[in-house]
Design a protein around this motif. Structure first.
Motif: not given
Length: 261
Positions: A97-104
């Motif tokens: 499950p890769y995360l979204e850039l905006e979330q990080v």
């Protein structure tokens, strides 16, 4: 969270640490496979310790179905997992499950971006260090290693807790990070500025490239500052995972001490 389109509904992780961390991590573990015999008996005892009681709310396990446990002879387990390096245990898990850039960008103030890092052992080692340092990891979709069972093994299972983002274009992602308030520092052997001369107490993203090619032209241009790690010996460069670790923990040191130099 993002999983890659068109991938299988499950994948495998193997090795004691990767399986243990998968049981504590974000993705569902559907089944655990153990080697037959006395080695499997010992592993099953450890597995029950990792899982806890059926009613325990252990980290990462709330609301999840406990995995089925199967036994296989060593050769069959090797064939199932596709490697002899399984240490007698493997698990069937959801895709990564890769995360979204905006979330990080909202949740982290320290990141490391990887340009053309294709060796799975280097990727795994960097993710392990980044997770320990509280940093997110940015990986481009093209010309870069992705999270595979070998990367999970090389990270000792740190992938299962790490914040890893897979971006379409690394230079564009760095521009987005800069818009969010990050300073971007590219690592290059010939850079004039030593890495210790910068202030990493602000949101910071380190950018490291492959040992053979270094950073691409667009990626280099997207960095605010190029920094160098001094070398006093005869070798021309450090392993990229070592370089990433030095940079990340210089930021950790500065933030803990409150001093930039």
């Amino acid at each position: 969270m993002e999983t890659e389109p068109g991938v299988a509904d499950f994948t495998f992780v193997y090795g004691r640490n990767p399986v243990r961390e998968a049981l504590r991590g974000r993705r569902q573990v559907h089944a655990v496979w153990l080697v037959a015999g006395s080695a499997g008996d010992e592993l099953e005892r450890r597995l029950h310790e990792w899982l806890g009681s059926p009613h325990a709310h252990t980290p990462g396990r709330a609301g999840r179905v406990r995995p089925a446990v199967h036994r296989l002879p060593a050769l069959e387990l090797t064939a199932l997992l596709g490697t002899p390096d399984h240490q007698g245990i493997g698990a069937e898990v959801d895709p990564y499950p890769y995360l979204e850039l905006e979330q990080v960008l909202r949740s982290h103030t320290l990141m490391v971006a990887l340009d053309q890092i294709q060796d799975p052992h280097n990727l795994g080692a960097i993710i392990r260090t980044a997770e320990g340092a509280g940093a997110a990891v940015l990986v481009p979709r093209h010309r870069s290693a992705e999270i595979t069972p070998a990367v999970v093994k090389a990270s000792a299972g740190a992938t299962e807790h790490a914040a890893v983002v897979r971006v379409r274009n690394l230079a564009d992602a760095l521009a987005q990070a800069k818009e969010a308030g990050f300073w971007t520092y590219g690592a290059a052997a010939g850079a004039a500025a030593p890495y210790t001369a910068q202030d990493y107490r602000y949101p910071s993203c380190f950018v490291v490239g492959s040992e053979g090619e270094g950073l691409g032209r667009r990626v280099s241009a997207a960095c605010d500052v190029m920094v160098a790690l001094p070398l006093s010996g005869r070798v021309e460069s450090l392993n990229v995972s070592v370089s990433a670790g030095i940079l990340l923990y210089e930021a950790v040191r500065q933030r803990a001490s409150g001093e930039a130099t």
